[in-house]
Write a protein that holds these residues in place. Structure first.
Motif, PDB file in Angstrom:
ATOM      1  N   GLY A   8       0.822  -1.208   0.000  1.00 35.05           N
ATOM      2  CA  GLY A   8       0.000   0.000   0.000  1.00 35.05           C
ATOM      3  C   GLY A   8       0.853   1.254   0.000  1.00 35.05           C
TER       4      GLY A   8
ATOM      5  N   TYR B 181       2.848   1.507  -3.456  1.00 33.65           N
ATOM      6  CA  TYR B 181       2.039   1.902  -4.614  1.00 33.65           C
ATOM      7  C   TYR B 181       1.535   3.326  -4.491  1.00 33.65           C
ATOM      8  N   ALA B 182       1.393   3.821  -3.266  1.00 27.11           N
ATOM      9  CA  ALA B 182       1.026   5.232  -3.083  1.00 27.11           C
ATOM     10  C   ALA B 182       2.153   6.119  -3.602  1.00 27.11           C
TER      11      ALA B 182
ATOM     12  N   GLY C 261      -1.695   5.287   0.919  1.00 23.77           N
ATOM     13  CA  GLY C 261      -1.838   3.891   0.508  1.00 23.77           C
ATOM     14  C   GLY C 261      -2.512   3.053   1.579  1.00 23.77           C
TER      15      GLY C 261
ATOM     16  N   THR D  65      -6.227   4.119   1.733  1.00 24.40           N
ATOM     17  CA  THR D  65      -6.920   3.517   0.590  1.00 24.40           C
ATOM     18  C   THR D  65      -7.189   2.033   0.829  1.00 24.40           C
ATOM     19  N   SER D  66      -6.192   1.318   1.346  1.00 19.33           N
ATOM     20  CA  SER D  66      -6.348  -0.121   1.594  1.00 19.33           C
ATOM     21  C   SER D  66      -7.493  -0.383   2.566  1.00 19.33           C
TER      22      SER D  66
ATOM     23  N   PRO E  62      -4.636  -0.689  -3.589  1.00 19.54           N
ATOM     24  CA  PRO E  62      -3.747   0.035  -4.496  1.00 19.54           C
ATOM     25  C   PRO E  62      -3.069  -0.952  -5.436  1.00 19.54           C
TER      26      PRO E  62
ATOM     27  N   GLY F 133      -0.978   2.808 -10.555  1.00 16.52           N
ATOM     28  CA  GLY F 133      -0.117   3.842  -9.999  1.00 16.52           C
ATOM     29  C   GLY F 133       0.401   4.830 -11.043  1.00 16.52           C
TER      30      GLY F 133
END
Length: 591
Positions: free
Chosen positions: A51, A54-55, A65, A68-69, A89, A94
């Motif tokens: 997470g 990928y953020a 991230g 979002t998760s 994510p 990305g």
């Protein structure tokens, strides 16, 4: 009063059952609980580092991230139809998020503005997904053919890998585009900008993850690498030796927030949201199909869209960014024994506890380690064996794959998805524009009529040619059809009848109808008749609606090739005085 109460309770139960999460709760089995909790714990060890990684791949703070998760897992648990699919994510999204958001961020790179734009992007993806679900547009995922998707993902893999190399090596570059980034990385290495400790952490972590995934697939490779990287940083105080660290994450949970975005930003965001929605939908349908086939579940494409839409909606309202399904995380959850979406709920709860109780847990996590996580994910996107198979099996589709790859690598990530969709659509049009056509004949020992290219010795009836045109007859190919039929009419065989084996013709449009009328009149002037066999009923009704029967004799429309051949033989016999050429044999039978 009691009856009313029971009725209200019944309506409530009915309402709960309409929501996938409600049905899952009402049908939950006690024996699943332990497996779901254990799988949730295992899944969390992958969710947290991926997470954050990928953020940063999307150009956003690492903490987003985790936000979002949490929210996407909860949103999909309520509205998603799949029992085991894991959202979050994604490495494929990305670069698309970064390509959409970063050009809109001010020159100073304000992270708060970037987060607001990414959150609005998630809300727009959610709206697109939910509206598409209501309109039952799940088939939109089929707009990208497999060869172009392979090329797109290969291009994405290379783009991600190159973009992460500076972070892996401990320096930064100021470049835009794949070629510029490659040049900047090479110049940075030549100028000695690489940090030795960062190179050791990043490359060592990369090798460790790949080795564990190859030889010990059941070991959580990413978690092992992250723990060792943190331990190494602490033991050797690498933060003071030029290695960038994640630092202390913000404590607590983000509030419900409606992103504040300028009106001028909506146009670029919408373009990015459409591209992200197409990729996310294709990814979701393919992953859902793969895992449903293992568990015996039925795929509900439109419900999947609604579930992904709900996940993006939840993420967008809590400072998150667009999400998609993850094949790797779903596989981890499945191998760990996951039975329902409670696995994702457990993962979300554990991330919340981490943020509330130990926000500094990852303060010593080195950035090169996150780059290693992203690079290993990018390698999984590439499909080299699939590309080689295209080269061996179908060169035209290999060229489509290469074109999609170059679209991503040279033009850009967002433009690349447009290139991929356009190439897929153009490939379909190309097949309709220049379809396969062939003359048919009888083969001894085989029923029916067969391609003369495959059976050169096939028998043809003197005075008649049977021609098959493998496409709907439309404006794009009508002249091709006309030219080929005209060529056959002037061949050495001098046919009297040209019988069209019309079963592959699924349509005839008005442009083609005009061409057919002119063609039939031209053939008739030379004593050649255009005959159709095996016309589908909807196509025949169109021919009648176009009033083509003014020129094409209705007696020249036959239900089968055998009926057309029999009518032709009767016609020949009639000319010899043994049968009436206008008799019943020449009339079309019922279909």
């Amino acid at each position: 009063m009691r009856a009313t109460g029971r009725g209200g309770g019944g309506r409530l139960v009915s309402l709960v059952q309409r929501v996938p999460g409600g049905r899952a709760v009402m049908t939950y089995r006690r024996e699943w609980l332990t497996k779901d909790i254990v799988a949730g714990v295992v899944l969390t060890t992958l969710l947290v580092p991926q997470g954050m990684a990928y953020a940063e791949l999307a150009g956003l703070p690492a903490i987003t991230g985790l936000y979002t998760s949490i929210l996407c897992l909860l949103g999909y648990a309520v509205c998603g139809p799949s029992r085991v699919l894991v959202l979050g994510p994604d490495s494929s999204l990305g670069p698309m998020i970064a390509a959409t958001v970063l050009p809109l961020v001010a020159a100073d790179g304000d992270p708060d503005r970037a987060v607001a734009l990414a959150s609005m992007l998630a809300l727009m993806v959610a709206a697109i997904m939910i509206l598409a679900s209501m309109a039952r547009l799940g088939y939109v995922a089929e707009l990208i053919s497999k060869p172009t998707m392979i090329g797109y993902m290969n291009g994405l893999a290379v783009t991600i890998l190159i973009s992460q190399l500076p972070k892996l090596l401990g320096f930064k570059v100021d470049a835009d585009g794949l070629i510029d980034e490659c040049v900047a990385v090479a110049e940075g290495l030549a100028d000695g900008k690489a940090v030795g400790a960062a190179v050791a952490i990043g490359c060592g972590g990369l090798v460790l993850i790949l080795a564990l995934q190859r030889w010990l697939p059941r070991v959580p490779a990413v978690l092992v690498m992250v723990v060792l990287a943190i331990g190494t940083v602490v033991a050797f105080d690498l933060g003071d030796h030029g290695v960038a660290l994640v630092g202390v994450l913000p404590e607590g949970f983000p509030p419900l927030t409606v992103p504040d975005v300028a009106f001028d930003d909506f146009g670029p965001l919408l373009a990015g949201a459409l591209g992200i929605a197409v990729v996310s939908l294709a990814d979701t349908i393919s992953n859902a199909s793969a895992f449903a086939s293992r568990t015996g579940q039925e795929i509900r494409g439109n419900q999947e869209m609604a579930g992904v839409g709900a996940a993006n909606l939840a993420a967008g309202l809590f400072q998150g960014f667009p999400v998609s399904t993850s094949g790797s995380r779903t596989a981890v959850a499945e191998r760990a024994g996951a039975r329902t979406q409670l696995t994702g709920v457990v993962g979300a709860a554990l991330i919340v506890l981490m943020l509330v109780l130990v926000p500094g847990l990852f303060r010593h996590l080195p950035q090169p380690a996150l780059a290693a996580v992203v690079i290993t994910a990018s390698l999984s996107l590439a499909d080299v064996p699939g590309t080689v198979r295209l080269w061996r099996q179908r060169r035209i589709e290999f060229l489509l794959c290469v074109a999609a790859f170059l679209g991503v690598a040279l033009v850009g990530v967002l433009q690349g998805i447009a290139v991929a969709v356009a190439l897929s659509v153009l490939n379909v049009f190309r097949r309709v524009w220049r379809p396969y056509g062939t003359v048919l004949g009888r083969v001894a020992g085989l029923p029916g009529y067969h391609d003369l290219r495959s059976y050169p010795g096939a028998e043809q009836i003197p005075g008649m040619v049977v021609y098959r045109f493998d496409a709907p007859l439309i404006f794009a190919n009508a002249k091709t059809f006309r030219d080929e039929v005209t060529r056959l009419s002037r061949s050495d065989r001098a046919p009297v009848w040209i019988v069209i084996a019309a079963e592959p013709m699924t349509d005839v449009d008005t442009t083609a109808a005009d061409v057919l009328e002119t063609l039939d009149e031209s053939l008739n002037s030379r004593g050649v008749h255009l005959v159709f066999a095996e016309l589908k009923d909807p196509v025949r009704r169109k021919i009648e609606r176009y009033e083509l029967t003014r020129t094409i004799d209705e007696r020249h429309l036959f239900p089968t090739l055998e009926a057309a051949v029999a009518a032709f033989r009767d016609r020949v016999d009639g000319e010899d005085g043994t049968a009436d050429p206008s008799g019943p044999a020449g009339r079309p039978g019922p279909r």
